[in-house]
Design an enzyme around this catalytic site. Structure first.
Site, short mmCIF file in Angstrom:
data_model
loop_
_atom_site.label_atom_id
_atom_site.label_comp_id
_atom_site.label_asym_id
_atom_site.label_seq_id
_atom_site.Cartn_x
_atom_site.Cartn_y
_atom_site.Cartn_z
N ASN A 198 12.97 44.76 39.46
CA ASN A 198 11.99 43.72 39.16
C ASN A 198 12.55 42.60 38.27
O ASN A 198 12.02 41.49 38.27
CB ASN A 198 10.77 44.37 38.49
CG ASN A 198 9.78 43.37 37.95
OD1 ASN A 198 9.00 42.79 38.69
ND2 ASN A 198 9.82 43.15 36.64
N SER A 229 11.32 36.54 46.49
CA SER A 229 10.38 35.46 46.17
C SER A 229 10.06 34.70 47.44
O SER A 229 10.89 34.63 48.36
CB SER A 229 10.99 34.50 45.14
OG SER A 229 10.17 33.34 44.99
N TYR A 280 18.26 30.15 42.03
CA TYR A 280 17.20 31.16 42.18
C TYR A 280 16.98 31.50 43.65
O TYR A 280 16.87 32.68 44.02
CB TYR A 280 15.91 30.63 41.55
CG TYR A 280 14.80 31.64 41.44
CD1 TYR A 280 14.86 32.67 40.51
CD2 TYR A 280 13.68 31.56 42.27
CE1 TYR A 280 13.83 33.60 40.40
CE2 TYR A 280 12.65 32.48 42.17
CZ TYR A 280 12.73 33.49 41.23
OH TYR A 280 11.71 34.42 41.13
N ALA A 298 19.08 31.12 46.13
CA ALA A 298 20.25 31.84 46.63
C ALA A 298 20.20 33.31 46.24
O ALA A 298 20.46 34.20 47.05
CB ALA A 298 21.53 31.20 46.09
N SER A 299 19.83 33.58 44.99
CA SER A 299 19.79 34.96 44.52
C SER A 299 18.69 35.75 45.22
O SER A 299 18.90 36.90 45.63
CB SER A 299 19.60 35.01 43.00
OG SER A 299 18.30 34.56 42.61
N LYS A 300 17.52 35.15 45.39
CA LYS A 300 16.40 35.86 46.00
C LYS A 300 16.59 36.01 47.52
O LYS A 300 16.09 36.98 48.11
CB LYS A 300 15.09 35.17 45.67
CG LYS A 300 14.73 35.22 44.18
CD LYS A 300 14.66 36.65 43.65
CE LYS A 300 14.21 36.73 42.22
NZ LYS A 300 14.10 38.13 41.72
#
Length: 243
Positions: A86, A138, A151, A153-155
């Site tokens: 999370n 997300s 963000y 790219a990471s999600k």
């Protein structure tokens, strides 16, 4: 009360506040042994004391730290049944204004952190031939968002890793899924000006911002036996913004 998770051992990263705290509360209510992992020691201690649960102060960017805390949980509980990835951060800026440090900070926590925790804890689950892994993506991973290259790219990476791990770990009776929250009432959302929040709500068919419990409920479902044949999906919990 129906306690679906009686004596199950649940690790929740970023569990000290927001969605993580809501999830910790719900799993605790359903009989689980909950361990929250968080970088913020003061908040970690406060939440753990409030909910009467265990905690570890963890830097999920550091694989050695993650393995140490995994071993610590095993010493006390002997197993880990559910991992909720999370934890996440934002460092927003448009492409030309985004620094390399802003990029790396988000990738290190949101992507590498998920890899580190899943690698360590999935080893336990493989030995048990059982487990549930839920990672937080997300809705912006599904359609993009201005000023969030790092963000998004990471999600997006979380969704990709979820699909790979579902294939790799399924043979060990391990379910791997992701949840893609929409706009949720958390500290992260407090940075958005009120007039922009009103614009956001107009785009949500249900005409409201989500609550941490809305995401926590999705975690509970995907971690339950009722979701035993669900594997490799990304569940959007966004009031209908992405359909």
């Amino acid at each position: 009360m129906n306690q679906r998770f009686q004596n199950k051992v649940i690790v929740i990263t970023g569990g000290a506040n927001g969605i993580g705290k809501a999830a910790a509360t719900k799993f605790k209510e359903e009989g689980a042994h909950v361990i929250i992992w968080d970088y913020n020691e003061a908040q970690c201690q406060q939440t753990a004391a409030e909910l009467n649960i265990d905690f570890n102060v963890v830097d999920i960017r550091n694989a050695v730290d993650v393995q140490y805390c995994t071993d610590h949980v095993l010493k006390k509980f002997s197993t880990i049944d559910v991992l909720i990835n999370n934890a996440g951060i934002t460092r927003d800026a448009s492409l030309q204004k985004m620094s390399h440090q802003q990029w790396q900070d988000v990738i290190d926590v949101n992507l590498t952190g998920v890899f580190n925790c899943t690698k360590a804890i999935s080893s336990v689950m493989i030995g048990n031939k059982s487990g549930k892994i839920i990672s937080t993506s997300s809705i912006v991973a599904l359609y993009g968002n201005f000023g969030q290259t790092n963000y998004v790219a990471s999600k997006s990476g979380v969704i990709g890793m979820t699909k790979v791990w579902a294939r790799e770990l399924g043979k060990y009776n391990i379910n791997v899924n992701a949840v893609a929250p929409g706009f949720i009432e958390t500290d992260m959302l407090n940075t958005i000006p009120e007039h922009l929040l009103k614009q956001v709500m107009e785009k949500v068919p249900l005409k409201r911002i989500g609550k941490p419990d809305d995401i926590a409920n999705a975690y509970l479902f995907l971690a339950s036996e009722e979701a035993g044949f669900i594997n490799g999906i990304t569940l959007s919990v966004d009031g209908g913004m992405v359909s």
